[in-house]
Design a protein around this motif. Structure first.
Motif, PDB file in Angstrom:
ATOM      1  N   ASN A  77       0.797  -1.206   0.000  1.00 15.82           N
ATOM      2  CA  ASN A  77       0.000   0.000   0.000  1.00 15.82           C
ATOM      3  C   ASN A  77       0.840   1.270   0.000  1.00 15.82           C
ATOM      4  O   ASN A  77       0.637   2.181  -0.797  1.00 15.82           O
ATOM      5  CB  ASN A  77      -0.837  -0.027   1.277  1.00 15.82           C
ATOM      6  CG  ASN A  77      -2.233   0.409   0.974  1.00 15.82           C
ATOM      7  OD1 ASN A  77      -2.410   1.312   0.172  1.00 15.82           O
ATOM      8  ND2 ASN A  77      -3.182  -0.242   1.588  1.00 15.82           N
ATOM      9  N   ARG A  80       2.745   1.773  -3.098  1.00 13.71           N
ATOM     10  CA  ARG A  80       1.908   2.268  -4.192  1.00 13.71           C
ATOM     11  C   ARG A  80       1.671   3.770  -4.087  1.00 13.71           C
ATOM     12  O   ARG A  80       1.613   4.473  -5.103  1.00 13.71           O
ATOM     13  CB  ARG A  80       0.588   1.514  -4.229  1.00 13.71           C
ATOM     14  CG  ARG A  80       0.702   0.165  -4.919  1.00 13.71           C
ATOM     15  CD  ARG A  80      -0.651  -0.455  -5.134  1.00 13.71           C
ATOM     16  NE  ARG A  80      -1.484   0.373  -5.994  1.00 13.71           N
ATOM     17  CZ  ARG A  80      -1.403   0.381  -7.311  1.00 13.71           C
ATOM     18  NH1 ARG A  80      -0.544  -0.402  -7.925  1.00 13.71           N
ATOM     19  NH2 ARG A  80      -2.177   1.162  -8.030  1.00 13.71           N
ATOM     20  N   GLU A  81       1.528   4.257  -2.873  1.00 15.35           N
ATOM     21  CA  GLU A  81       1.352   5.706  -2.716  1.00 15.35           C
ATOM     22  C   GLU A  81       2.578   6.457  -3.238  1.00 15.35           C
ATOM     23  O   GLU A  81       2.464   7.461  -3.929  1.00 15.35           O
ATOM     24  CB  GLU A  81       1.088   6.056  -1.245  1.00 15.35           C
ATOM     25  CG  GLU A  81      -0.338   5.769  -0.809  1.00 15.35           C
ATOM     26  CD  GLU A  81      -0.654   6.352   0.570  1.00 15.35           C
ATOM     27  OE1 GLU A  81      -0.037   7.357   0.949  1.00 15.35           O
ATOM     28  OE2 GLU A  81      -1.519   5.784   1.249  1.00 15.35           O
ATOM     29  N   SER A  84       2.726   6.166  -6.959  1.00 15.75           N
ATOM     30  CA  SER A  84       1.680   7.000  -7.550  1.00 15.75           C
ATOM     31  C   SER A  84       2.178   8.421  -7.761  1.00 15.75           C
ATOM     32  O   SER A  84       1.867   9.063  -8.764  1.00 15.75           O
ATOM     33  CB  SER A  84       0.464   6.987  -6.635  1.00 15.75           C
ATOM     34  OG  SER A  84      -0.548   7.824  -7.143  1.00 15.75           O
ATOM     35  N   ARG A  85       2.959   8.892  -6.817  1.00 19.41           N
ATOM     36  CA  ARG A  85       3.512  10.245  -6.943  1.00 19.41           C
ATOM     37  C   ARG A  85       4.491  10.337  -8.096  1.00 19.41           C
ATOM     38  O   ARG A  85       4.439  11.251  -8.911  1.00 19.41           O
ATOM     39  CB  ARG A  85       4.232  10.623  -5.654  1.00 19.41           C
ATOM     40  CG  ARG A  85       3.339  10.643  -4.446  1.00 19.41           C
ATOM     41  CD  ARG A  85       4.145  10.964  -3.223  1.00 19.41           C
ATOM     42  NE  ARG A  85       3.318  11.007  -2.026  1.00 19.41           N
ATOM     43  CZ  ARG A  85       3.776  11.335  -0.827  1.00 19.41           C
ATOM     44  NH1 ARG A  85       5.055  11.647  -0.687  1.00 19.41           N
ATOM     45  NH2 ARG A  85       2.976  11.358   0.213  1.00 19.41           N
ATOM     46  N   MET A  88       2.795  10.390 -11.295  1.00 19.17           N
ATOM     47  CA  MET A  88       2.196  11.678 -11.607  1.00 19.17           C
ATOM     48  C   MET A  88       3.220  12.633 -12.217  1.00 19.17           C
ATOM     49  O   MET A  88       2.910  13.403 -13.113  1.00 19.17           O
ATOM     50  CB  MET A  88       1.622  12.312 -10.351  1.00 19.17           C
ATOM     51  CG  MET A  88       0.990  13.662 -10.611  1.00 19.17           C
ATOM     52  SD  MET A  88       0.584  14.537  -9.116  1.00 19.17           S
ATOM     53  CE  MET A  88       2.187  14.695  -8.363  1.00 19.17           C
TER      54      MET A  88
ATOM     55  N   ALA B  40      -7.061   6.325  -9.668  1.00 17.88           N
ATOM     56  CA  ALA B  40      -6.324   7.342  -8.907  1.00 17.88           C
ATOM     57  C   ALA B  40      -6.142   8.611  -9.738  1.00 17.88           C
ATOM     58  O   ALA B  40      -6.313   9.718  -9.223  1.00 17.88           O
ATOM     59  CB  ALA B  40      -4.967   6.794  -8.481  1.00 17.88           C
ATOM     60  N   GLU B  44      -7.722  12.086  -8.538  1.00 15.81           N
ATOM     61  CA  GLU B  44      -6.832  13.243  -8.373  1.00 15.81           C
ATOM     62  C   GLU B  44      -7.367  14.426  -9.158  1.00 15.81           C
ATOM     63  O   GLU B  44      -7.474  15.540  -8.638  1.00 15.81           O
ATOM     64  CB  GLU B  44      -5.431  12.894  -8.885  1.00 15.81           C
ATOM     65  CG  GLU B  44      -4.416  14.001  -8.676  1.00 15.81           C
ATOM     66  CD  GLU B  44      -3.407  14.099  -9.797  1.00 15.81           C
ATOM     67  OE1 GLU B  44      -3.040  13.069 -10.373  1.00 15.81           O
ATOM     68  OE2 GLU B  44      -3.007  15.234 -10.102  1.00 15.81           O
ATOM     69  N   ASN B  77      -8.417   3.176  -0.679  1.00 12.47           N
ATOM     70  CA  ASN B  77      -7.078   3.003  -1.208  1.00 12.47           C
ATOM     71  C   ASN B  77      -6.775   3.947  -2.367  1.00 12.47           C
ATOM     72  O   ASN B  77      -5.746   4.620  -2.389  1.00 12.47           O
ATOM     73  CB  ASN B  77      -6.983   1.578  -1.726  1.00 12.47           C
ATOM     74  CG  ASN B  77      -5.727   0.938  -1.285  1.00 12.47           C
ATOM     75  OD1 ASN B  77      -4.702   1.603  -1.248  1.00 12.47           O
ATOM     76  ND2 ASN B  77      -5.802  -0.327  -0.932  1.00 12.47           N
ATOM     77  N   ARG B  80      -6.576   7.500  -1.363  1.00  9.45           N
ATOM     78  CA  ARG B  80      -5.323   7.823  -0.692  1.00  9.45           C
ATOM     79  C   ARG B  80      -4.180   8.030  -1.692  1.00  9.45           C
ATOM     80  O   ARG B  80      -3.312   8.880  -1.479  1.00  9.45           O
ATOM     81  CB  ARG B  80      -4.962   6.735   0.310  1.00  9.45           C
ATOM     82  CG  ARG B  80      -5.706   6.890   1.630  1.00  9.45           C
ATOM     83  CD  ARG B  80      -5.162   5.938   2.670  1.00  9.45           C
ATOM     84  NE  ARG B  80      -3.752   6.223   2.955  1.00  9.45           N
ATOM     85  CZ  ARG B  80      -3.343   7.157   3.782  1.00  9.45           C
ATOM     86  NH1 ARG B  80      -4.194   7.918   4.402  1.00  9.45           N
ATOM     87  NH2 ARG B  80      -2.053   7.340   3.989  1.00  9.45           N
ATOM     88  N   GLU B  81      -4.201   7.254  -2.759  1.00 13.28           N
ATOM     89  CA  GLU B  81      -3.164   7.464  -3.781  1.00 13.28           C
ATOM     90  C   GLU B  81      -3.273   8.860  -4.380  1.00 13.28           C
ATOM     91  O   GLU B  81      -2.275   9.547  -4.574  1.00 13.28           O
ATOM     92  CB  GLU B  81      -3.272   6.397  -4.879  1.00 13.28           C
ATOM     93  CG  GLU B  81      -2.676   5.057  -4.468  1.00 13.28           C
ATOM     94  CD  GLU B  81      -2.573   4.086  -5.642  1.00 13.28           C
ATOM     95  OE1 GLU B  81      -2.425   4.534  -6.784  1.00 13.28           O
ATOM     96  OE2 GLU B  81      -2.648   2.866  -5.398  1.00 13.28           O
ATOM     97  N   ALA B  82      -4.501   9.253  -4.646  1.00  8.49           N
ATOM     98  CA  ALA B  82      -4.710  10.589  -5.211  1.00  8.49           C
ATOM     99  C   ALA B  82      -4.295  11.661  -4.208  1.00  8.49           C
ATOM    100  O   ALA B  82      -3.587  12.611  -4.544  1.00  8.49           O
ATOM    101  CB  ALA B  82      -6.171  10.762  -5.600  1.00  8.49           C
ATOM    102  N   ARG B  85      -0.632  12.279  -3.852  1.00  6.97           N
ATOM    103  CA  ARG B  85      -0.044  13.145  -4.875  1.00  6.97           C
ATOM    104  C   ARG B  85      -0.216  14.609  -4.521  1.00  6.97           C
ATOM    105  O   ARG B  85       0.730  15.397  -4.597  1.00  6.97           O
ATOM    106  CB  ARG B  85      -0.716  12.875  -6.222  1.00  6.97           C
ATOM    107  CG  ARG B  85      -0.542  11.459  -6.708  1.00  6.97           C
ATOM    108  CD  ARG B  85      -1.278  11.270  -8.009  1.00  6.97           C
ATOM    109  NE  ARG B  85      -1.114   9.918  -8.529  1.00  6.97           N
ATOM    110  CZ  ARG B  85      -1.600   9.514  -9.685  1.00  6.97           C
ATOM    111  NH1 ARG B  85      -2.272  10.365 -10.441  1.00  6.97           N
ATOM    112  NH2 ARG B  85      -1.420   8.284 -10.099  1.00  6.97           N
TER     113      ARG B  85
END
Lengths: 252, 252
Positions: A77, A80-81, A84-85, A88, B40, B44, B77, B80-82, B85
DNA sequence: TTTGTATTTATGTAGTACATAATTATCTAA
DNA sequence: TTAGATAATTATGTACTACATAAATACAAA
């Protein structure tokens, strides 16, 4: 057992935070808020470091999510965060089974997400406007280096359109087109995109400055600038542009 | 039941993707890769839109993670990813129980994460270097607007240090200090931070240009620039700086 | 050789459980 | 009554499991 490991980490990071704080601020209670980095923050940072240290090139692949998670002792988890950044920012791309590969990051991707007039406060917008003025004054050499006959004719057309314009809206549109074309002429994609992103931020300027009476009208017109660009004397450009932008410069 | 909802969404987005592809590219097999936005990505985007549309100000709070998740019909989940960022961009901050609040985003935060020489390819670095030249040529008016006696003396000191310098390393350090001080003088934090972030990208330039013999030595020295800054004639600055940077400009 | 099918695998998403920290409410003692 | 301690509440942070999806690979069939 894994949870235990995490708890220990907590203590460690707390300890480091305290230590770092004491080190930089020996005075008691200088009270700079503890950083309190989340796991995701740390993983993100480590991943960037990993990429840089190993000098991984675009196209190369990086470890799977699970491998990263296990290597760092965090949950998938969290990984993945962090990913994810980076995704982006355009630093990585991920395909379903291929895992993830490094890509050439887009320099402006982070910027365009927050450069919105309602999000930024007045002060930052003012600074960005100054930045724009600085850019346009300094743009000359790139223009002379890369100008093409077609682009010069394009500028001519805009100037003509401007002179025929009857409404204020049309004049503003010409103004925008003219300066946008200049950035285009500079032949620098990063710069051009910067300008594109910046543009909407300046809507307020039109509004703001229209309220002030201009103490001095810009004595150099678009037509004058074009004439200089047709010539072969880069020295003439900066101060011509300065004079053209003078109404704005005076409001700084 | 929730999973069902998501599956339907999948089909819809697939349909749209196909449709969009056909619409923009009627020719068979033009094959531009389908965008395929993840949840995500969409969340976002929607969150940013939400913030802008409602013109939420820094300090205001935004809905809880669960509320967002339920409202959008996605798992916590994904939300949270969004959020992760946006947090990275400095757009939001989150406290344990207070929920999340909007903060004044840091314009440069995204940039500084990727502006690293080994990550960026040569072409982008070249463009950024051009950007730097453009900035410095155009910097004049801000300098004359905000220069202070102390800063001018600081420049004097650097010039003096440079003249006494014996090693190449020391000269480069003076070079960097001089130009950094100029950005400082401009009194524009955004600009200054931009320069700070940009600096490490240019290490390659020193290396690259040292291999080329300079066809023309910059005829304007740091001392000359300082003399102009002591004066009261902003017109003189841009072309002086142009001449100072000429060795670089010629390599474009 | 090509086509079709099954398998494998890594990412994408959902959902549950619990830890942590901060707020709020409640209770106790001076 | 108020200060101070304690408990309940709540939203974020993290872990873990399960499954869907898509892509690659291997293998079978035409």
């Amino acid at each position: 057992m894994k949870r235990r490991k995490q708890i220990i980490k907590y203590y460690i990071s707390l300890h480091f935070a305290t230590f770092a704080c004491m080190k930089t601020e020996p005075e008691l209670f200088k009270l700079k808020p503890i950083a309190s980095l989340t796991m995701a923050d740390q993983v993100e940072s480590q991943l960037r470091e990993y990429i840089i240290k190993r000098s991984i090139r675009p196209g190369d692949s990086i470890p799977k999510e699970m491998e990263i998670a296990e290597a760092l002792g965090v949950s998938r988890n969290v990984v993945r965060e962090a990913l994810s950044r980076l995704r982006m920012l355009g630093l990585i791309e991920s395909k379903k089974k291929r895992g993830m590969i490094l890509t050439q990051p887009d320099v402006m991707k982070g910027l365009e997400r927050i450069l919105h007039p309602t999000i930024l406060d007045m002060n930052v917008r003012k600074e960005l406007f100054e930045l724009r003025l600085v850019l346009e004054v300094g743009l000359g050499d790139l223009l002379f280096l890369r100008k093409t006959p077609e682009q010069l004719q394009q500028l001519d057309a805009i100037v003509e359109r401007e002179q025929r314009a009857t409404t204020q809206i049309e004049r503003i549109r010409c103004e925008v087109d003219f300066h946008s074309t200049l950035y285009e002429m500079a032949g620098n994609d990063t710069l051009k995109r910067f300008q594109t992103i910046l543009m909407p931020v300046f809507e307020y300027v039109v509004e703001y400055e229209s309220k002030l009476e201009h103490t001095s009208v810009g004595s150099v017109t678009h037509a004058d600038l074009v004439k200089i660009l047709y010539g072969n004397n880069p020295e003439a450009f900066p101060n011509a542009m300065r004079k053209h932008l003078m109404p704005h410069l005076e409001h700084l």
